[in-house]
Motif scaffolding. Structure first.
Motif, PDB file in Angstrom:
ATOM      1  N   TRP A  15       0.851  -1.179   0.000  1.00 14.60           N
ATOM      2  CA  TRP A  15       0.000   0.000   0.000  1.00 14.60           C
ATOM      3  C   TRP A  15       0.888   1.231   0.000  1.00 14.60           C
ATOM      4  N   GLU A  16       0.489   2.264  -0.747  1.00 17.23           N
ATOM      5  CA  GLU A  16       1.251   3.504  -0.802  1.00 17.23           C
ATOM      6  C   GLU A  16       0.334   4.682  -0.528  1.00 17.23           C
ATOM      7  N   GLY A  17       0.880   5.683   0.131  1.00 19.30           N
ATOM      8  CA  GLY A  17       0.138   6.900   0.397  1.00 19.30           C
ATOM      9  C   GLY A  17       0.793   7.679   1.514  1.00 19.30           C
ATOM     10  N   PRO A  18       0.365   8.901   1.708  1.00 20.41           N
ATOM     11  CA  PRO A  18       0.946   9.726   2.762  1.00 20.41           C
ATOM     12  C   PRO A  18       0.483   9.274   4.144  1.00 20.41           C
ATOM     13  N   ARG A  19       1.299   9.587   5.145  1.00 18.88           N
ATOM     14  CA  ARG A  19       0.891   9.293   6.516  1.00 18.88           C
ATOM     15  C   ARG A  19      -0.305  10.166   6.861  1.00 18.88           C
ATOM     16  N   LEU A  20      -1.305   9.572   7.465  1.00 17.59           N
ATOM     17  CA  LEU A  20      -2.525  10.295   7.808  1.00 17.59           C
ATOM     18  C   LEU A  20      -2.219  11.459   8.743  1.00 17.59           C
ATOM     19  N   ASN A  21      -1.308  11.265   9.674  1.00 19.65           N
ATOM     20  CA  ASN A  21      -0.918  12.335  10.588  1.00 19.65           C
ATOM     21  C   ASN A  21      -0.406  13.549   9.809  1.00 19.65           C
ATOM     22  N   ASP A  22       0.411  13.321   8.776  1.00 22.45           N
ATOM     23  CA  ASP A  22       0.944  14.420   7.966  1.00 22.45           C
ATOM     24  C   ASP A  22      -0.170  15.144   7.208  1.00 22.45           C
ATOM     25  N   VAL A  23      -1.136  14.400   6.684  1.00 26.32           N
ATOM     26  CA  VAL A  23      -2.259  14.999   5.960  1.00 26.32           C
ATOM     27  C   VAL A  23      -3.081  15.868   6.910  1.00 26.32           C
ATOM     28  N   LEU A  24      -3.344  15.361   8.105  1.00 28.70           N
ATOM     29  CA  LEU A  24      -4.124  16.126   9.078  1.00 28.70           C
ATOM     30  C   LEU A  24      -3.386  17.388   9.513  1.00 28.70           C
ATOM     31  N   LEU A  25      -2.079  17.275   9.748  1.00 30.18           N
ATOM     32  CA  LEU A  25      -1.297  18.454  10.128  1.00 30.18           C
ATOM     33  C   LEU A  25      -1.290  19.486   9.005  1.00 30.18           C
ATOM     34  N   GLY A  60     -16.007   4.242   7.619  1.00 28.42           N
ATOM     35  CA  GLY A  60     -15.325   3.700   8.778  1.00 28.42           C
ATOM     36  C   GLY A  60     -14.632   4.822   9.530  1.00 28.42           C
ATOM     37  N   SER A  61     -14.131   4.526  10.709  1.00 28.13           N
ATOM     38  CA  SER A  61     -13.427   5.537  11.484  1.00 28.13           C
ATOM     39  C   SER A  61     -12.372   4.872  12.352  1.00 28.13           C
ATOM     40  N   ILE A  62     -11.402   5.682  12.769  1.00 29.25           N
ATOM     41  CA  ILE A  62     -10.388   5.217  13.720  1.00 29.25           C
ATOM     42  C   ILE A  62     -10.240   6.304  14.780  1.00 29.25           C
ATOM     43  N   PRO A  63      -9.809   5.929  15.989  1.00 30.13           N
ATOM     44  CA  PRO A  63      -9.625   6.924  17.032  1.00 30.13           C
ATOM     45  C   PRO A  63      -8.618   7.998  16.601  1.00 30.13           C
ATOM     46  N   PHE A  64      -8.907   9.254  16.939  1.00 28.84           N
ATOM     47  CA  PHE A  64      -8.049  10.372  16.569  1.00 28.84           C
ATOM     48  C   PHE A  64      -6.633  10.181  17.106  1.00 28.84           C
ATOM     49  N   ASP A  65      -6.518   9.656  18.330  1.00 28.35           N
ATOM     50  CA  ASP A  65      -5.192   9.424  18.915  1.00 28.35           C
ATOM     51  C   ASP A  65      -4.361   8.476  18.058  1.00 28.35           C
ATOM     52  N   ARG A  66      -4.993   7.457  17.503  1.00 25.53           N
ATOM     53  CA  ARG A  66      -4.269   6.513  16.649  1.00 25.53           C
ATOM     54  C   ARG A  66      -3.884   7.161  15.319  1.00 25.53           C
ATOM     55  N   ALA A  67      -4.784   7.948  14.755  1.00 29.70           N
ATOM     56  CA  ALA A  67      -4.525   8.602  13.472  1.00 29.70           C
ATOM     57  C   ALA A  67      -3.386   9.603  13.559  1.00 29.70           C
ATOM     58  N   THR A  68      -3.199  10.210  14.722  1.00 31.18           N
ATOM     59  CA  THR A  68      -2.179  11.256  14.881  1.00 31.18           C
ATOM     60  C   THR A  68      -0.955  10.801  15.650  1.00 31.18           C
ATOM     61  N   ASP A  69      -0.864   9.526  15.972  1.00 28.18           N
ATOM     62  CA  ASP A  69       0.299   9.003  16.706  1.00 28.18           C
ATOM     63  C   ASP A  69       1.495   8.926  15.759  1.00 28.18           C
ATOM     64  N   PRO A  70       2.565   9.694  16.040  1.00 31.31           N
ATOM     65  CA  PRO A  70       3.719   9.681  15.137  1.00 31.31           C
ATOM     66  C   PRO A  70       4.471   8.342  15.118  1.00 31.31           C
ATOM     67  N   ASP A  71       4.218   7.497  16.103  1.00 33.91           N
ATOM     68  CA  ASP A  71       4.875   6.188  16.148  1.00 33.91           C
ATOM     69  C   ASP A  71       4.057   5.098  15.471  1.00 33.91           C
ATOM     70  N   THR A  72       2.884   5.432  14.952  1.00 36.15           N
ATOM     71  CA  THR A  72       2.022   4.470  14.274  1.00 36.15           C
ATOM     72  C   THR A  72       1.959   4.827  12.798  1.00 36.15           C
ATOM     73  N   ASP A  73       2.229   3.870  11.946  1.00 35.03           N
ATOM     74  CA  ASP A  73       2.230   4.110  10.500  1.00 35.03           C
ATOM     75  C   ASP A  73       0.839   3.933   9.919  1.00 35.03           C
ATOM     76  N   VAL A  74      -0.037   4.892  10.189  1.00 36.41           N
ATOM     77  CA  VAL A  74      -1.360   4.914   9.577  1.00 36.41           C
ATOM     78  C   VAL A  74      -1.239   5.751   8.313  1.00 36.41           C
TER      79      VAL A  74
END
Length: 82
Positions: A15-25, A60-74
């Motif tokens: 799978w390829e794409g930007p990190r969700l945390n980066d998109v949100l920031l 679908g949805s995921i917890p905001f904390d998980r989406a923005t965790d810099p140590d998790t590759d979402v």
């Protein structure tokens, strides 16, 4: 909320794409404050491109904390190898 299959799903693809945390920031969304954390915020997704077996759209949805965790590759997947 989405289903986390842990080791229950096996795929031979990449799978390829930007990190969700980066998109949100980039969109101006900051971390949730301690006060907001008690509200258990989620990042919600919807796709109307292809009908599903149960509905005319997928969501679908995921917890905001998980989406923005810099140590998790979402990632926000935009491409998958075949």
């Amino acid at each position: 909320m989405g289903i986390d299959w842990f080791d229950g799903a096996v795929m031979n693809c990449t799978w390829e794409g930007p990190r969700l945390n980066d998109v949100l920031l980039h969109a101006g969304v900051d971390k949730v404050s301690d006060e907001d954390k008690q509200q258990q915020k989620h990042v919600q997704f919807a796709s109307y491109g292809t009908e599903t077996q149960d509905d005319s759209w997928y969501g679908g949805s995921i917890p905001f904390d998980r989406a923005t965790d810099p140590d998790t590759d979402v990632i926000l997947a935009v491409k998958v190898s075949e």
